[in-house]
Design a protein around this motif. Structure first.
Motif, PDB file in Angstrom:
ATOM      1  N   MET A  70       0.826  -1.198   0.000  1.00 50.18           N
ATOM      2  CA  MET A  70       0.000   0.000   0.000  1.00 50.18           C
ATOM      3  C   MET A  70       0.864   1.254   0.000  1.00 50.18           C
ATOM      4  N   ALA A  71       1.960   1.204   0.756  1.00 52.98           N
ATOM      5  CA  ALA A  71       2.856   2.359   0.812  1.00 52.98           C
ATOM      6  C   ALA A  71       3.460   2.651  -0.556  1.00 52.98           C
ATOM      7  N   GLU A  72       3.859   1.622  -1.272  1.00 53.77           N
ATOM      8  CA  GLU A  72       4.464   1.822  -2.594  1.00 53.77           C
ATOM      9  C   GLU A  72       3.451   2.365  -3.592  1.00 53.77           C
ATOM     10  N   VAL A  73       2.221   1.908  -3.498  1.00 51.69           N
ATOM     11  CA  VAL A  73       1.166   2.435  -4.361  1.00 51.69           C
ATOM     12  C   VAL A  73       0.974   3.928  -4.105  1.00 51.69           C
ATOM     13  N   LEU A  74       0.899   4.319  -2.835  1.00 54.72           N
ATOM     14  CA  LEU A  74       0.637   5.707  -2.485  1.00 54.72           C
ATOM     15  C   LEU A  74       1.812   6.628  -2.814  1.00 54.72           C
ATOM     16  N   LYS A  75       3.008   6.124  -2.766  1.00 60.27           N
ATOM     17  CA  LYS A  75       4.164   6.950  -3.113  1.00 60.27           C
ATOM     18  C   LYS A  75       4.102   7.409  -4.575  1.00 60.27           C
ATOM     19  N   THR A  76       3.464   6.636  -5.443  1.00 59.31           N
ATOM     20  CA  THR A  76       3.343   7.062  -6.840  1.00 59.31           C
ATOM     21  C   THR A  76       2.469   8.304  -6.969  1.00 59.31           C
ATOM     22  N   GLN A  77       1.701   8.611  -5.914  1.00 53.01           N
ATOM     23  CA  GLN A  77       0.834   9.781  -5.919  1.00 53.01           C
ATOM     24  C   GLN A  77       1.364  10.884  -5.008  1.00 53.01           C
ATOM     25  N   GLY A  78       2.638  10.799  -4.651  1.00 49.97           N
ATOM     26  CA  GLY A  78       3.261  11.856  -3.865  1.00 49.97           C
ATOM     27  C   GLY A  78       3.009  11.795  -2.383  1.00 49.97           C
ATOM     28  N   TYR A  79       2.548  10.675  -1.877  1.00 53.06           N
ATOM     29  CA  TYR A  79       2.286  10.541  -0.446  1.00 53.06           C
ATOM     30  C   TYR A  79       3.569  10.353   0.356  1.00 53.06           C
ATOM     31  N   ALA A  80       3.579  10.964   1.545  1.00 55.81           N
ATOM     32  CA  ALA A  80       4.565  10.604   2.556  1.00 55.81           C
ATOM     33  C   ALA A  80       4.041   9.347   3.237  1.00 55.81           C
ATOM     34  N   THR A  81       4.937   8.424   3.587  1.00 52.65           N
ATOM     35  CA  THR A  81       4.512   7.141   4.138  1.00 52.65           C
ATOM     36  C   THR A  81       5.330   6.787   5.375  1.00 52.65           C
ATOM     37  N   ALA A  82       4.659   6.290   6.388  1.00 55.08           N
ATOM     38  CA  ALA A  82       5.368   5.904   7.614  1.00 55.08           C
ATOM     39  C   ALA A  82       4.722   4.687   8.244  1.00 55.08           C
ATOM     40  N   CYS A  83       5.562   3.819   8.774  1.00 52.35           N
ATOM     41  CA  CYS A  83       5.135   2.693   9.598  1.00 52.35           C
ATOM     42  C   CYS A  83       5.669   2.918  10.997  1.00 52.35           C
ATOM     43  N   ILE A  84       4.792   2.903  11.972  1.00 54.97           N
ATOM     44  CA  ILE A  84       5.188   3.050  13.368  1.00 54.97           C
ATOM     45  C   ILE A  84       4.629   1.864  14.136  1.00 54.97           C
ATOM     46  N   GLY A  85       5.509   1.124  14.801  1.00 52.13           N
ATOM     47  CA  GLY A  85       5.078  -0.002  15.609  1.00 52.13           C
ATOM     48  C   GLY A  85       5.630  -1.326  15.147  1.00 52.13           C
TER      49      GLY A  85
END
Length: 483
Positions: free
Chosen positions: A119-134
């Motif tokens: 999901m993170a890789e998909v959203l990065k194509t749209q300019g999203y910042a992505t973070a996993c915490i935990g």
């Protein structure tokens, strides 16, 4: 399978080809793209929060999300155990397709394949910042960590909190070797709030994967004893507090009307832990099983101004979130076979999920149970041995349940409705035949030399005792005092 690099090239190529032809979602201003916050619990039972039936304590912040959003009553995780479930959630694919049949350990040399599209890789194509915490739990070697799976940032314990070497990673590096794990929920919450504040001016995706409610249970001093029902209840209240702090931050920054917030769990409760585990009532069984209590999880979706309050009793799955987020962000779906469905129309109250079916994988390899609408068929299974805290479950032949009438899976109506049983068996078989090739298991087990060592030590002791060798622990080797 398409590698992530090829996927990104394909997505950007498609986007460039659309420039000057039409106004797509990818050309919208950043402020018009929704943010996504997924609060993902570990081993939380279906009925551990008050809006799903808990009466020993109340969870007002989680309840508020349910009252103002959608409460899904029939939501299914991708697996009844952790690593496979997380892999399914992040990719929209059953873990069986990835060979993830078990959980990864600190000494595992494998992890979720880097070419799986998250999901993170998909959203990065749209300019999203992505973070996993935990909690990550998809491989702790560097090549398998979140930064290599589409996340810009990572902070947390990379596996379950009952495993050895509890450390906090920041990115790919250990930040703390000696952590105060009693404050783990507070620490994750602080990190999440800081991230939201730093990324408030751009679209962001936050995957907040709590270590609770996995044993051993930890709770901060502030919440110890607060529930009056033991440490498990205390920890649930601290999680509820965490949800409240996240929502306060979104409101303070004016982001709550542009942020989809989802609260859910990776699988059912660990019943064998008794008071240190949760509950799934009125469902049967819990974690590790294909009974409803193993894979049916609480799931709440909140989005101010976009989602109207409702209770949704249709079948849905955590596998659905990848295609849904992809659509809402304006991204393109990965060119791989997905198992989830876009439920945007469900969220907006304009339609139903494209399927009313769900396949259960008891061992993350074989399709052992199948649900279609109100009906569920279960293939023969061995019994489950109980322990001090829970009764054993009997072995069974083929079972048929009407889950709408018998959510606790108590009454086998296989012989009462033979035509429905035949229909459901055919659906299971058809799904199995069309599923595709299942790869070998990625998580390797059985190579633990310490098990052999313990047995070898025991054998040596027993042999010595039989030969009359005296136990040397009964002797003391002193010292000679030279005058």
């Amino acid at each position: 399978m398409k590698s992530m690099r090829n996927y990104l090239n394909w997505v950007w190529g498609s986007a460039l080809g659309a420039i000057g032809v039409s106004c797509t979602a990818s050309t919208l201003p950043k402020s018009e793209k929704p943010n996504f916050v997924f609060i993902y619990m570990d081993d939380m039972g279906y009925s551990d929060v008050s809006c799903y039936g808990e009466t020993r304590w109340t969870t007002p912040n989680i309840d508020a999300l349910a009252e103002q959003g959608i409460k899904f009553t029939d939501c299914y995780a991708a697996s009844p155990i952790s690593s496979p479930s997380r892999a399914g959630f992040l990719t929209g694919r059953y873990p069986a397709r990835m060979g993830i049949q078990g959980v990864f350990y600190p000494d595992s040399y494998t992890g979720m394949a880097p070419d799986e599209v998250t999901m993170a890789e998909v959203l990065k194509t749209q300019g999203y910042a992505t973070a996993c915490i935990g909690k990550w739990h998809l491989g702790n070697r560097e090549k398998f960590l979140p930064l290599q799976q589409g996340f810009d940032e990572y902070f947390g314990i990379p596996y379950s909190n009952d495993m050895s070497a509890q450390v906090y990673l920041r990115g790919n590096e250990v930040e703390e070797f000696h952590i105060d794990i009693n404050n783990v929920t507070k620490k994750y919450t602080e990190e999440a709030i800081d991230y939201i504040r730093r990324k408030a001016d751009q679209p962001f995706f936050l995957f907040l994967a709590h270590s609770m409610m996995h044993v051993p249970i930890y709770v901060s001093e502030e919440f110890a004893g607060k529930s009056g029902a033991g440490i498990y209840g205390d920890a649930v209240l601290e999680v509820d507090w965490s949800v409240g702090r996240i929502m306060e931050t979104l409101r303070e920054l004016g982001l709550d009307d542009n942020t989809l917030v989802v609260f859910t769990s990776d699988n059912g409760p660990w019943l064998q832990e008794g008071p240190l585990g949760g509950r799934a009532l009125p469902l049967r069984e819990g974690k590790t099983t294909a009974y409803e209590g193993g894979v049916r999880v609480p799931c709440i979706a909140y989005w101010k101004g976009q989602i109207k309050p409702m209770v949704n009793t249709d079948v849905m799955s955590l596998l659905d979130w990848l295609p849904t987020v992809t659509n809402l962000s304006g991204a393109s779906l990965p060119e791989v076979r997905l198992d989830g469905y876009d439920i945007t129309n469900v969220l907006k109250g304009s339609g139903k999920r494209a399927s009313e079916d769900y396949a259960y994988f008891r061992n993350n390899r074989d399709i052992t149970d199948y649900r279609s609408g109100d009906w569920k068929i279960s293939l023969p299974a061995p019994g489950i041995k109980g322990n001090f805290w829970r009764t054993s479950t009997a072995a069974h032949d083929t079972l048929l349940f009407n889950l709408r009438e018998d959510v606790g899976e108590q009454y086998n109506v296989y012989h009462k409705y033979p035509e429905k049983a035949k229909e459901m068996l055919q659906k299971l078989q058809d799904y199995m035949q069309n599923f595709g090739e299942i790869p070998p298991p990625l998580v390797m087990t059985g190579n633990d030399a310490s098990k052999y060592l313990r047995q070898q030590r025991q054998d040596a002791r027993e042999k010595a005792k039989a030969a009359g060798v005296r136990d040397k622990s009964m002797e003391t080797d002193g010292f000679i005092d030279v005058q």
